[in-house]
Enzyme design. Structure first.
Site, PDB file in Angstrom:
ATOM      1  N   LYS A 236       9.980  13.448   8.176  1.00 29.88           N
ATOM      2  CA  LYS A 236       8.821  15.056   9.153  1.00 29.88           C
ATOM      3  C   LYS A 236      10.452  15.236   8.617  1.00 29.88           C
ATOM      4  O   LYS A 236      10.607  16.055   9.610  1.00 29.88           O
ATOM      5  CB  LYS A 236       9.344  14.742  10.127  1.00 29.88           C
ATOM      6  CG  LYS A 236       8.123  12.890  10.711  1.00 29.88           C
ATOM      7  CD  LYS A 236       6.899  13.521  10.007  1.00 29.88           C
ATOM      8  CE  LYS A 236       5.692  12.846  10.082  1.00 29.88           C
ATOM      9  NZ  LYS A 236       4.667  12.713   9.767  1.00 29.88           N
TER      10      LYS A 236
ATOM     11  N   GLU B 254      -2.082  -8.555  -3.202  1.00 29.42           N
ATOM     12  CA  GLU B 254      -2.897  -8.514  -2.886  1.00 29.42           C
ATOM     13  C   GLU B 254      -4.034  -7.421  -3.075  1.00 29.42           C
ATOM     14  O   GLU B 254      -5.666  -7.051  -3.348  1.00 29.42           O
ATOM     15  CB  GLU B 254      -3.098  -8.124  -0.700  1.00 29.42           C
ATOM     16  CG  GLU B 254      -1.918  -7.404  -0.523  1.00 29.42           C
ATOM     17  CD  GLU B 254      -1.528  -7.663   1.250  1.00 29.42           C
ATOM     18  OE1 GLU B 254      -2.468  -8.755   1.670  1.00 29.42           O
ATOM     19  OE2 GLU B 254      -0.330  -7.458   0.835  1.00 29.42           O
TER      20      GLU B 254
ATOM     21  N   VAL C 119       1.152  -0.966  -0.113  1.00 33.05           N
ATOM     22  CA  VAL C 119      -0.355  -0.228   0.053  1.00 33.05           C
ATOM     23  C   VAL C 119       1.049   1.108   0.267  1.00 33.05           C
ATOM     24  O   VAL C 119       1.816   1.196  -0.076  1.00 33.05           O
ATOM     25  CB  VAL C 119      -0.678   0.170   1.160  1.00 33.05           C
ATOM     26  CG1 VAL C 119      -1.962  -1.206   1.399  1.00 33.05           C
ATOM     27  CG2 VAL C 119      -0.089  -0.400   2.534  1.00 33.05           C
ATOM     28  N   GLY C 120       0.429   2.137  -0.527  1.00 32.48           N
ATOM     29  CA  GLY C 120       0.786   3.614  -0.621  1.00 32.48           C
ATOM     30  C   GLY C 120       1.158   4.069  -1.392  1.00 32.48           C
ATOM     31  O   GLY C 120       1.341   3.804  -2.408  1.00 32.48           O
ATOM     32  N   ASN C 121       1.781   5.796  -1.086  1.00 34.36           N
ATOM     33  CA  ASN C 121       2.444   5.889  -2.471  1.00 34.36           C
ATOM     34  C   ASN C 121       4.150   5.471  -2.979  1.00 34.36           C
ATOM     35  O   ASN C 121       4.203   5.599  -4.234  1.00 34.36           O
ATOM     36  CB  ASN C 121       3.214   8.019  -1.944  1.00 34.36           C
ATOM     37  CG  ASN C 121       1.443   8.737  -1.616  1.00 34.36           C
ATOM     38  OD1 ASN C 121       0.337   8.061  -2.221  1.00 34.36           O
ATOM     39  ND2 ASN C 121       1.725   8.959  -0.462  1.00 34.36           N
ATOM     40  N   VAL C 122       4.591   5.191  -2.383  1.00 34.49           N
ATOM     41  CA  VAL C 122       5.592   4.978  -2.988  1.00 34.49           C
ATOM     42  C   VAL C 122       5.806   3.376  -3.663  1.00 34.49           C
ATOM     43  O   VAL C 122       6.407   3.383  -4.603  1.00 34.49           O
ATOM     44  CB  VAL C 122       6.895   4.468  -1.239  1.00 34.49           C
ATOM     45  CG1 VAL C 122       7.899   3.786  -2.225  1.00 34.49           C
ATOM     46  CG2 VAL C 122       7.052   5.398  -0.524  1.00 34.49           C
TER      47      VAL C 122
ATOM     48  N   GLY D 230      -0.710  -7.985   4.696  1.00 33.62           N
ATOM     49  CA  GLY D 230       0.200  -8.837   4.263  1.00 33.62           C
ATOM     50  C   GLY D 230       1.578  -8.751   4.137  1.00 33.62           C
ATOM     51  O   GLY D 230       2.283  -9.693   3.023  1.00 33.62           O
TER      52      GLY D 230
ATOM     53  N   ILE E 172       8.568   1.096   7.621  1.00 32.35           N
ATOM     54  CA  ILE E 172       8.829   3.021   8.231  1.00 32.35           C
ATOM     55  C   ILE E 172       9.898   2.949   8.777  1.00 32.35           C
ATOM     56  O   ILE E 172      10.987   4.442   8.484  1.00 32.35           O
ATOM     57  CB  ILE E 172       7.553   2.997   9.879  1.00 32.35           C
ATOM     58  CG1 ILE E 172       5.938   3.315   9.702  1.00 32.35           C
ATOM     59  CG2 ILE E 172       8.139   4.174  10.841  1.00 32.35           C
ATOM     60  CD1 ILE E 172       4.811   2.427  10.327  1.00 32.35           C
TER      61      ILE E 172
HETATM   62  O1  0RQ Z   1       2.827  10.437   7.436  1.00 30.24           O
HETATM   63  O2  0RQ Z   1       1.576  11.914   6.055  1.00 30.24           O
HETATM   64  O3  0RQ Z   1       1.664  12.989   8.235  1.00 30.24           O
HETATM   65  O4  0RQ Z   1       2.954  12.728   6.658  1.00 30.24           O
HETATM   66  O5  0RQ Z   1       4.692   8.278   7.415  1.00 30.24           O
HETATM   67  O6  0RQ Z   1       4.564   7.883   5.232  1.00 30.24           O
HETATM   68  O7  0RQ Z   1       6.211   7.911   3.082  1.00 30.24           O
HETATM   69  O8  0RQ Z   1       4.080   8.507   3.283  1.00 30.24           O
HETATM   70  O9  0RQ Z   1       4.926   6.204   2.652  1.00 30.24           O
HETATM   71  O10 0RQ Z   1       1.963   6.231   2.328  1.00 30.24           O
HETATM   72  O11 0RQ Z   1       4.222   4.341   1.798  1.00 30.24           O
HETATM   73  O12 0RQ Z   1       3.167   4.462   3.889  1.00 30.24           O
HETATM   74  C1  0RQ Z   1       4.732   1.732   6.433  1.00 30.24           C
HETATM   75  C2  0RQ Z   1       2.889   3.382   6.211  1.00 30.24           C
HETATM   76  C3  0RQ Z   1       4.014   3.559   4.258  1.00 30.24           C
HETATM   77  C4  0RQ Z   1       2.632   1.698   4.590  1.00 30.24           C
HETATM   78  C5  0RQ Z   1       3.635   2.965   5.120  1.00 30.24           C
HETATM   79  C6  0RQ Z   1       5.320   8.670   8.094  1.00 30.24           C
HETATM   80  C7  0RQ Z   1       5.595   9.924   7.447  1.00 30.24           C
HETATM   81  C8  0RQ Z   1       4.219   9.863   6.511  1.00 30.24           C
HETATM   82  C9  0RQ Z   1       3.661   7.696   5.563  1.00 30.24           C
HETATM   83  P1  0RQ Z   1       2.816  11.694   7.355  1.00 30.24           P
HETATM   84  P2  0RQ Z   1       5.196   7.771   3.242  1.00 30.24           P
HETATM   85  P3  0RQ Z   1       3.454   5.601   3.022  1.00 30.24           P
HETATM   86  C10 0RQ Z   1       0.078  -4.467   1.194  1.00 30.24           C
HETATM   87  C11 0RQ Z   1       0.872  -5.048   2.609  1.00 30.24           C
HETATM   88  C12 0RQ Z   1       2.132  -1.923   6.157  1.00 30.24           C
HETATM   89  C13 0RQ Z   1       1.240  -2.966   5.533  1.00 30.24           C
HETATM   90  C14 0RQ Z   1       1.367  -3.694   4.196  1.00 30.24           C
HETATM   91  C15 0RQ Z   1       1.935   1.032   5.807  1.00 30.24           C
HETATM   92  C16 0RQ Z   1       3.717   8.451   6.710  1.00 30.24           C
HETATM   93  O13 0RQ Z   1       3.629   1.390   3.793  1.00 30.24           O
HETATM   94  O14 0RQ Z   1       1.149   1.378   6.231  1.00 30.24           O
HETATM   95  O15 0RQ Z   1       2.673  -2.867   3.561  1.00 30.24           O
HETATM   96  N1  0RQ Z   1       2.436  -1.006   5.553  1.00 30.24           N
HETATM   97  N2  0RQ Z   1       0.690  -3.983   3.512  1.00 30.24           N
HETATM   98  O16 0RQ Z   1       6.059  11.535   7.687  1.00 30.24           O
HETATM   99  C17 0RQ Z   1       7.717   8.699  11.895  1.00 30.24           C
HETATM  100  C18 0RQ Z   1       9.446   7.336  10.019  1.00 30.24           C
HETATM  101  C19 0RQ Z   1       8.633   7.085   9.303  1.00 30.24           C
HETATM  102  C20 0RQ Z   1       7.505   8.038   9.834  1.00 30.24           C
HETATM  103  C21 0RQ Z   1       7.540   7.707   7.551  1.00 30.24           C
HETATM  104  N3  0RQ Z   1      10.668   6.317  10.199  1.00 30.24           N
HETATM  105  N4  0RQ Z   1       8.874   7.578  12.355  1.00 30.24           N
HETATM  106  N5  0RQ Z   1       7.110   8.355  11.213  1.00 30.24           N
HETATM  107  N6  0RQ Z   1       6.521   7.970   8.459  1.00 30.24           N
HETATM  108  N7  0RQ Z   1       8.616   6.468   8.397  1.00 30.24           N
HETATM  109  C22 0RQ Z   1      -1.616  -3.963   1.862  1.00 30.24           C
HETATM  110  C23 0RQ Z   1      -2.440  -4.567   2.844  1.00 30.24           C
HETATM  111  O17 0RQ Z   1      -1.951  -5.290   3.672  1.00 30.24           O
HETATM  112  C24 0RQ Z   1      -3.283  -4.538   2.772  1.00 30.24           C
END
Ligand code: 0RQ
Length: 503
Positions: free
Chosen positions: A407, A293, A269-272, A387, A363
């Site tokens: 941040k 998934e 999930v997510g932008n990256v 997942g 993270i």
């Molecule tokens: O916060 O939105 O307040 O600025 O976390 O970070 O870089 O935009 O990354 O949207 O790709 O999400 C791991 C959360 C990454 C996601 C995670 C802060 C950052 C930002 C989001 P803001 P980005 P993404 C298939 C697989 C787990 C589930 C998974 C996730 C926000 O990919 O939930 O992989 N993964 N499932 O500023 C504190 C750090 C940080 C931090 C980033 N080190 N400490 N804050 N942020 N790094 C799908 C399913 O399973 C359903």
């Protein structure tokens, strides 16, 4: 209505969301469909939330335990959490109101591997399910249920629940019928059967969900859309991360270690994660396949561009623009996209057999390659492991991607020790940031530390990490050197000062 609900008997069970909410009682254990903003009920949760508020105002308790497929949306998780109507929730979420309530200690949240959900429901870990609430796009004349844009655990929810409420969503494309591979009874150990998916597009089940029609107590109509969050356009960091992964694929293809069309791709999930898929649009690979998934815009566009042959997922999670492209091209996409229960998409057996390439965002990672996907500063839940663990441990290649800092540089995503542990050094094969990539395969912890610090850490933090590592080596314990009293001090400094850097 007749077009969407062809079964006459079921048409007689249509009622308003408010009437259907009367079947939901305090303390119930409810299985609710939904997976990354698709396939969740849109009308009923608001009616349940209103009922909860009225009950609370009258001085009576009202809350439910809720097991979903994965994340839903503000009009499901959000409204229920805001009304204090949830006391237990699993297995994945991403709604801000729900997240805040979890982190405030108001909701017991169990974060778990998605591939475990259905079998744990069957095994009775959660007790009996009083009710299932599921979204479908239509019901055929025999009463078979055609799911919408996400399946998740719907199959098991229908089997496990004593009563069922169905939301029929006429806003979903009627042509979704036939795009699912939904019902197949895999059985329970010691008689569990193999899931005979040997290529990403193999079908093993029926194209609809089945339910004992006597259990269906209500049908609610809606035409509300899925969450359809917009993705950020890939920024320079995401593009740099994608470019390195694609370079690596090129290299492996040239060396004869990967087929020219790679192996089935999984993207998190997510932008990256979405940006990596976007990067493949201009890469020299054709006939790609997907076994994932959640399928986001990036993979849809690979299919529409003719770069990807087909893909299997449990949910389609699109931005509004991508949803429009999906609907406009559904006739072309019908034999290129398949949606299945998450028990199949996330099955370790299938992921291992297909040799999936797993790419998930994180993270933070530590200098030895352990990864935290879920917790902010070790204590606050972000979304959940989803997942990512199912794929990471079982994939042929497992990548974790992240910008090197968060941040505005106040947080390093490469730290001495992860503040929460989701994926161990034994599972994680590649870490990629915009700074570079670390290929951790076949490396000892100390070899990994050199690669991760030199290749992946942000320059602002590299010397700090080297200093930590050098002093840890001097302290002895030379397999995985650490200074235990200092290992989490970067996180503590951030909590106290708002910056991991020493001022
Ligand atoms: O916060 O939105 O307040 O600025 O976390 O970070 O870089 O935009 O990354 O949207 O790709 O999400 C791991 C959360 C990454 C996601 C995670 C802060 C950052 C930002 C989001 P803001 P980005 P993404 C298939 C697989 C787990 C589930 C998974 C996730 C926000 O990919 O939930 O992989 N993964 N499932 O500023 C504190 C750090 C940080 C931090 C980033 N080190 N400490 N804050 N942020 N790094 C799908 C399913 O399973 C359903």
């Amino acid at each position: 209505v007749a077009e969407r609900i062809k079964h006459e008997g079921l048409r007689s069970k249509i009622m308003t969301a408010e009437q259907a909410a009367e079947f939901v009682q305090n303390g119930m254990n409810v299985a609710v469909t939904g997976f990354t903003g698709a396939g969740y009920p849109k009308a009923l949760p608001t009616a349940i939330a209103e009922k909860a508020k009225a009950e609370h105002a009258a001085g009576r308790p009202f809350s439910i335990g809720m097991v979903t497929g994965a994340s839903t949306a503000p009009e499901c998780d959000g409204v229920l959490a805001a009304a204090n109507a949830i006391h237990f929730r699993n297995p994945f979420q991403s709604d801000p109101t729900l997240r805040n309530n979890i982190n405030a200690g108001n909701i017991a949240y169990q974060d778990m591997h998605l591939s475990h959900v259905e079998q744990q429901m069957r095994q009775g870990f959660y007790g009996e399910f009083d009710l299932a609430i599921i979204e479908v796009s239509s019901i055929n004349a025999e009463g078979k249920l055609i799911p919408a844009m996400g399946i998740g655990h719907a199959n098991e929810a229908l089997k496990a629940a004593k009563k069922v409420i169905i939301e029929v969503n006429s806003g979903q494309n009627i042509k979704l019928e036939g795009m699912h591979d939904a019902v197949f009874d895999i059985g329970v150990p010691p008689h569990r059967k193999p899931i005979a998916i040997t290529a990403p597009f193999d079908r093993v089940g029926a194209p609809y969900l089945e339910c004992d029609l006597d259990k269906i107590v209500a049908i609610v109509l809606t035409d509300a859309g899925d969450r359809n969050s917009k993705f950020a356009d890939p920024d320079d960091n995401s593009k740099a991360i994608a470019a390195q992964i694609i370079d690596f694929f090129n290299h492996e293809v040239k060396a004869g270690r990967l087929p020219k069309n790679l192996l089935p791709l999984q993207s998190g999930v997510g932008n990256v994660a979405n940006a990596v898929m976007a990067g493949l649009l201009d890469a020299p690979f054709d006939d790609l396949t997907g076994y994932t998934e959640v399928l986001q815009d990036g993979m849809l566009d690979l299919i529409l561009a003719g770069k990807m042959k087909h893909a299997s997922a449990t949910a389609l999670s699109f931005s509004p623009d991508a949803l429009q492209r999906f609907n406009e091209n559904i006739d072309f996409l019908r034999d290129k996209l398949i949606l299945r229960p998450m028990e199949y998409t996330n099955s370790p057996e299938v992921i291992r057999r297909l040799g999936v390439i797993g790419m998930n965002a994180m993270i933070e990672a530590d200098i030895y390659g352990n990864v935290n996907s879920t917790h902010i500063m070790g204590t606050k839940m972000m979304n959940g492991i989803g997942g990512s663990g199912d794929f990471t441990r079982n994939a042929f290649f497992s990548f974790f991607v992240s910008p090197s800092v968060a941040k505005d540089g106040a947080i390093s995503c490469i730290v001495p020790m992860v503040s929460h542990h989701d994926h161990t050094e034994h599972d994680v094969m590649f870490i990629v940031t915009e700074q570079g990539m670390a290929d951790l395969r076949g490396k000892s912890p100390r070899q990994r530390a050199q690669l991760i610090i030199n290749n992946c850490a942000h320059p602002d933090y590299r010397d700090m990490l080297r200093d930590y590592y050098d002093r840890a080596e001097k302290a002895g314990g030379l397999h995985t050197p650490h200074l235990l009293m200092e290992a989490l001090s970067w996180h503590q400094r951030f909590v106290e000062t708002g910056d991991m850097r020493i001022k």
